[in-house]
Design an enzyme around this catalytic site. Structure first.
Site, mmCIF file in Angstrom:
data_model
loop_
_atom_site.group_PDB
_atom_site.id
_atom_site.type_symbol
_atom_site.label_atom_id
_atom_site.label_comp_id
_atom_site.label_asym_id
_atom_site.label_seq_id
_atom_site.Cartn_x
_atom_site.Cartn_y
_atom_site.Cartn_z
ATOM 1 N N ARG A 53 0.877 -1.174 0.000
ATOM 2 C CA ARG A 53 0.000 0.000 0.000
ATOM 3 C C ARG A 53 0.913 1.223 0.000
ATOM 4 O O ARG A 53 2.129 1.105 0.085
ATOM 5 C CB ARG A 53 -1.023 -0.011 1.158
ATOM 6 N N ALA A 55 0.902 5.166 -2.079
ATOM 7 C CA ALA A 55 0.732 5.494 -3.495
ATOM 8 C C ALA A 55 1.923 5.082 -4.380
ATOM 9 O O ALA A 55 1.730 4.393 -5.395
ATOM 10 C CB ALA A 55 0.430 6.989 -3.625
ATOM 11 N N ASP A 244 -1.681 10.744 -1.673
ATOM 12 C CA ASP A 244 -2.087 9.728 -2.654
ATOM 13 C C ASP A 244 -2.425 10.344 -4.000
ATOM 14 O O ASP A 244 -2.411 9.669 -5.022
ATOM 15 C CB ASP A 244 -3.272 8.939 -2.125
HETATM 16 O O1 MRU Z 1 -4.390 3.260 2.385
HETATM 17 P P1 MRU Z 1 -2.898 3.394 2.245
HETATM 18 O O2 MRU Z 1 -2.138 2.773 3.367
HETATM 19 O O3 MRU Z 1 -2.431 2.947 0.888
HETATM 20 O O4 MRU Z 1 -2.670 4.958 2.325
HETATM 21 C C1 MRU Z 1 -1.363 5.471 2.247
HETATM 22 C C2 MRU Z 1 -1.302 6.928 2.476
HETATM 23 O O5 MRU Z 1 -2.291 7.600 2.627
HETATM 24 C C3 MRU Z 1 0.056 7.559 2.400
HETATM 25 O O6 MRU Z 1 0.151 8.627 3.282
HETATM 26 C C4 MRU Z 1 0.269 8.068 0.973
HETATM 27 O O7 MRU Z 1 0.089 7.037 0.049
HETATM 28 C C5 MRU Z 1 1.591 8.663 0.783
HETATM 29 S S1 MRU Z 1 2.776 7.402 0.629
HETATM 30 C C6 MRU Z 1 4.288 7.987 0.300
#
Ligand code: MRU
Length: 366
Positions: A53, A55, A244
């Site tokens: 997970r 982004a 994201d």
């Molecule tokens: O639901 P997730 O764990 O995929 O969400 C991740 C986030 O919200 C992070 O803060 C975002 O992707 C930035 S990662 C460098």
């Protein structure tokens, strides 16, 4: 970054076994499990069910998913199906679409017989580019930390609050929000990180805190509701979060709860920065609140929590009455006027169309 002294990325290609491997993040911090991804279905499940997970890592994983499927069936129909199938896994992080578009743009003009090799080479390159972007973000963010450190008494740490996990586990390496922290430590600047637990899935408690422990980064885990109090009492010098999807006008979508932290930071004059590699910018969107699709996840993430019991077993418990319905929007949007600046691989800019255009002039804005 290192796990028990050994360097890992969050995704890699094992050339000896001809296999893509990932850290299955569902088990952290209690178990460190590495798994193979060998079929298109494996890649889709890993993204959808959040074995990986964050982004940038979602994008990198999709790149390898395309490459693995091209080795099985490099036809046009397969390329289109792979794009659709992987794109349907998670809706909010734009890096997924970015990586799929990038792969398709490269592969579509090639004869089918050349696609598998080209796809794998590009998937490796996407990973390497992500690592380099995040290293640069770290160096650019370091300058912000240095300036704040200069205002403090010698030896007093710069206190940085972060939300969710925008660490190396969310990227291929370094992390976005965490890269300036690692660079600050390397530069000998004392820091102290406030780690938001980040309900409902607790990426802060489970992943960011684990990263901090693994790298001896001074930190404290706090409940999501503590940030406002800490800011009011002058205990937060800086907020750095990831994103994201950020619009071409600087609205920032990130893990649910980020907006509340930005409001608090604004009310207390605490600088609020967002660290992002350029593939996280959605140049097609302007108004984040109106236009970014927000993932709704299952009730169980809210009604239950995972954790380690005293006997060492990892278990899930229900925290509400039987039958209590839940709501679970996974992301929110922080409007650009609450963002002090965007830390990108090309430098730091204002969260605005003009700020982003100055750093990325090759992108056409209307
Ligand atoms: O639901 P997730 O764990 O995929 O969400 C991740 C986030 O919200 C992070 O803060 C975002 O992707 C930035 S990662 C460098």
């Amino acid at each position: 970054m290192k796990v028990d002294g050994k360097h890992f990325r969050s995704i890699w290609f094992d050339g000896d076994r001809d296999t893509v491997q990932i850290i299955d993040q569902r088990w952290l911090p209690h178990e460190f499990r590495v798994v193979d991804l060998t079929t298109l279905e494996d890649f889709a499940v890993a993204i959808r069910d959040m074995w990986v997970r964050g982004a940038p890592l979602i994008g990198a994983t999709a790149g390898y998913g395309v490459a693995v499927e091209m080795a099985r069936d490099p036809s046009d129909a397969s390329l289109d199906h792979t794009w659709d199938y992987l794109h349907a896994t998670r809706p909010t992080a734009i890096n997924l679409r970015w990586a799929l578009d990038d792969m398709r743009a490269l592969l579509a003009p090639l004869p089918a017989g050349e696609r598998a090799a080209a796809a794998m080479a590009r998937a490796h390159q996407i990973c390497d580019e992500d690592v380099e972007c995040n290293r640069q973000i770290g160096l650019n963010g370091l300058e912000i930390i240095k300036k704040i450190a200069a205002t403090k008494k010698p030896g007093e740490p710069v206190r940085i609050l972060t939300h969710c996990n925008a660490g190396w586990l969310a990227t291929v390496d370094w992390g976005t929000a965490t890269s300036p922290m690692y660079h600050a430590l390397e530069a000998g600047i004392p820091i102290h990180i406030w780690v938001d637990e980040t309900r409902p899935r607790n990426q802060g408690a489970q992943l960011t805190a684990w990263e901090m422990v693994s790298h001896d980064v001074p930190h404290q885990l706090i409940v999501d509701n503590a940030g406002g109090h800490l800011m009011q009492h002058g205990l937060v010098d800086l907020v750095i979060v990831g994103t994201d999807r950020t619009t071409s006008h600087g609205d920032v979508c990130n893990k649910i709860g980020t907006y509340l932290k930005a409001l608090c930071a604004h009310d207390n004059n605490v600088p609020f920065y967002v660290a992002l590699p350029s593939p996280t910018i959605d140049w097609t969107l302007k108004d984040g609140v109106a236009e970014i699709p927000i993932e709704e996840r299952e009730d169980e993430e809210v009604t239950r929590v995972w954790g380690k019991l005293d006997d060492g077993t990892v278990a899930q418990v229900q925290i509400c009455p039987d039958g209590s319905p839940a709501g679970n929007p996974a992301f929110d949007v922080t409007p650009s006027h609450l963002v002090t600046g965007l830390i990108t691989e090309r430098g730091v800019c204002e969260a605005s169309a003009q700020g982003l255009a100055a750093l990325f002039p090759e992108r056409v804005l209307d």
